[in-house]
Design an enzyme around this catalytic site. Structure first.
Site, PDB file in Angstrom:
ATOM      1  N   ARG A   1     122.627 111.002  43.300  1.00 57.07           N
ATOM      2  CA  ARG A   1     121.374 110.318  43.600  1.00 57.07           C
ATOM      3  C   ARG A   1     120.233 110.907  42.755  1.00 57.07           C
ATOM      4  NH1 ARG A   1     120.670 107.585  48.362  1.00 57.07           N
ATOM      5  NH2 ARG A   1     118.718 106.922  47.366  1.00 57.07           N
TER       6      ARG A   1
ATOM      7  N   GLN B   1     121.002 103.525  45.337  1.00 56.77           N
ATOM      8  CA  GLN B   1     122.287 104.059  45.770  1.00 56.77           C
ATOM      9  C   GLN B   1     123.402 103.589  44.853  1.00 56.77           C
ATOM     10  OE1 GLN B   1     123.281 106.186  48.508  1.00 56.77           O
ATOM     11  NE2 GLN B   1     125.110 106.108  47.221  1.00 56.77           N
TER      12      GLN B   1
ATOM     13  N   HIS C   1     120.035  98.013  48.341  1.00 57.68           N
ATOM     14  CA  HIS C   1     119.898  99.462  48.139  1.00 57.68           C
ATOM     15  C   HIS C   1     120.286  99.781  46.693  1.00 57.68           C
ATOM     16  CE1 HIS C   1     119.369 103.524  49.061  1.00 57.68           C
ATOM     17  NE2 HIS C   1     120.272 103.728  50.007  1.00 57.68           N
TER      18      HIS C   1
ATOM     19  N   ASP D   1     130.446 102.131  54.931  1.00 59.05           N
ATOM     20  CA  ASP D   1     129.120 102.595  55.315  1.00 59.05           C
ATOM     21  C   ASP D   1     129.100 102.659  56.843  1.00 59.05           C
ATOM     22  OD1 ASP D   1     126.468 103.359  55.249  1.00 59.05           O
ATOM     23  OD2 ASP D   1     125.687 101.415  54.623  1.00 59.05           O
TER      24      ASP D   1
ATOM     25  N   CYS E   1     127.888 106.137  51.259  1.00 58.71           N
ATOM     26  CA  CYS E   1     126.528 106.519  50.867  1.00 58.71           C
ATOM     27  C   CYS E   1     125.920 107.579  51.768  1.00 58.71           C
ATOM     28  CB  CYS E   1     125.631 105.288  50.779  1.00 58.71           C
ATOM     29  SG  CYS E   1     125.288 104.504  52.368  1.00 58.71           S
TER      30      CYS E   1
END
Length: 320
Positions: free
Chosen positions: A304, A149, A146, A237, A276
């Protein structure tokens, strides 16, 4: 006799499937650019384009094989602020959902859009998309990594006065795609990572080895308290990602790795907490941490947009 038409210069095509596609210097340039653009926009309406509109006339095709909030909104707004536009596609309403190949989709979208962002389950799909596309392809999330991110995460760390070289980052929970990109970032930006995770849920050894070969200290442990001790940044996460099975067994294994106030207290007094999102408050993190003064998760979410803008500019050869 007709005049010779001017020689056309082929556009730069840079795909961003993982952080290493750009490298450490380019990631640093992205963060600097994101900071500058964010500062320049302070007080502006979100839909107002940046003064220079560097992607005016450009179109981004966004292909969603998995649901999304932050990735969808941030890329759309990023393109608008850069002067361009974005088109949202998902597998349920396109021929991808009816069996059209990734290769054919890549070749069609390359003729209709200037770049392609893909959020999907299988990393092999985005590699195939990049192979057949002749425009930049960006990894909006796969089961392997990712990277977008983590550019936002690095920006957030720096905004909160965390110099990256030598930083101590502690991860708690599943050894997933987000952790893989953190380990890749560690290799590029020279910080250390303590990974606290239960047996059987460790990160891919490839990413651990990459960071260690770059000179980073990567600690794998099942002791959450030890991982948190004197850490600069604590990260977690969701324990069960979209589409994963055997959730009950996994949740039981993750219980000792919940980030609570006792764990935060073991970190440095100025440590920050990242997630995230979306968060399952009460599972991977307690409300006292998620809503507490050391949590910067909504700064992280906003970033982001700024990170995507700089990633897009790098992909178009306008940065780094």
């Amino acid at each position: 006799m007709s005049e010779t038409p001017p020689l056309e210069i082929a556009p730069v095509v840079r795909s961003f499937l993982d952080l290493s596609d750009a490298g450490g210097n380019a990631i640093a340039a992205m963060i600097d650019d994101a900071q500058d653009r964010k500062t320049a926009r302070r007080g502006w309406p979100k839909g107002r384009p940046d003064a220079d509109q560097p992607l005016a006339g450009h179109m981004l095709a966004m292909v969603f094989g998995k649901s999304s909030t932050r990735t969808r909104v941030s890329f759309d707004i990023a393109m608008r602020q850069l002067g361009g536009r974005a088109l949202i596609l998902d597998s349920g309403t396109t021929q991808l959902g009816r069996g059209e190949s990734v290769a054919d989709t890549a070749r069609v979208l390359s003729r209709m859009a200037d770049a392609i962002m893909v959020r999907t389950d299988d990393h092999a799909k985005i590699e195939e998309m990049a192979h057949y596309a002749h425009v930049p392809v960006i990894n909006g999330l796969t089961d392997r990594s990712h990277p977008c991110q983590i550019v936002a995460d690095l920006l957030t760390m720096i905004e909160h006065r965390k110099a990256l070289p030598g930083l101590e980052v502690a991860w708690f929970g599943d050894g997933n795609n987000v952790l893989h990109s953190i380990l890749e970032a560690a290799a590029l930006m020279k910080f250390n990572v303590r990974v606290a995770t239960p047996a059987g849920f460790e990160p891919d050894a490839h990413f651990v080895q990459m960071a260690r070969q770059a000179g980073c200290t990567i600690t794998l442990t099942d002791d959450a308290a030890a991982a948190a001790s004197k850490a600069d940044v604590l990260v977690t996460d969701t324990w069960v990602s979209m589409g994963q099975t055997q959730a009950k067994e996994k949740l039981a294994a993750m219980e000792p790795f919940r980030v609570d106030q006792a764990l935060m207290a073991r970190a440095k007094s100025d440590a920050i907490f990242l997630h995230c999102l979306p968060a399952h408050v009460g599972d991977e993190v307690r409300a006292e941490v998620f809503e507490g003064p050391q949590s910067v998760v909504f700064d992280e979410a906003e970033n982001r947009i700024h990170a995507q803008k700089s990633i897009l500019l790098w992909c178009f050869g306008k940065l780094g």
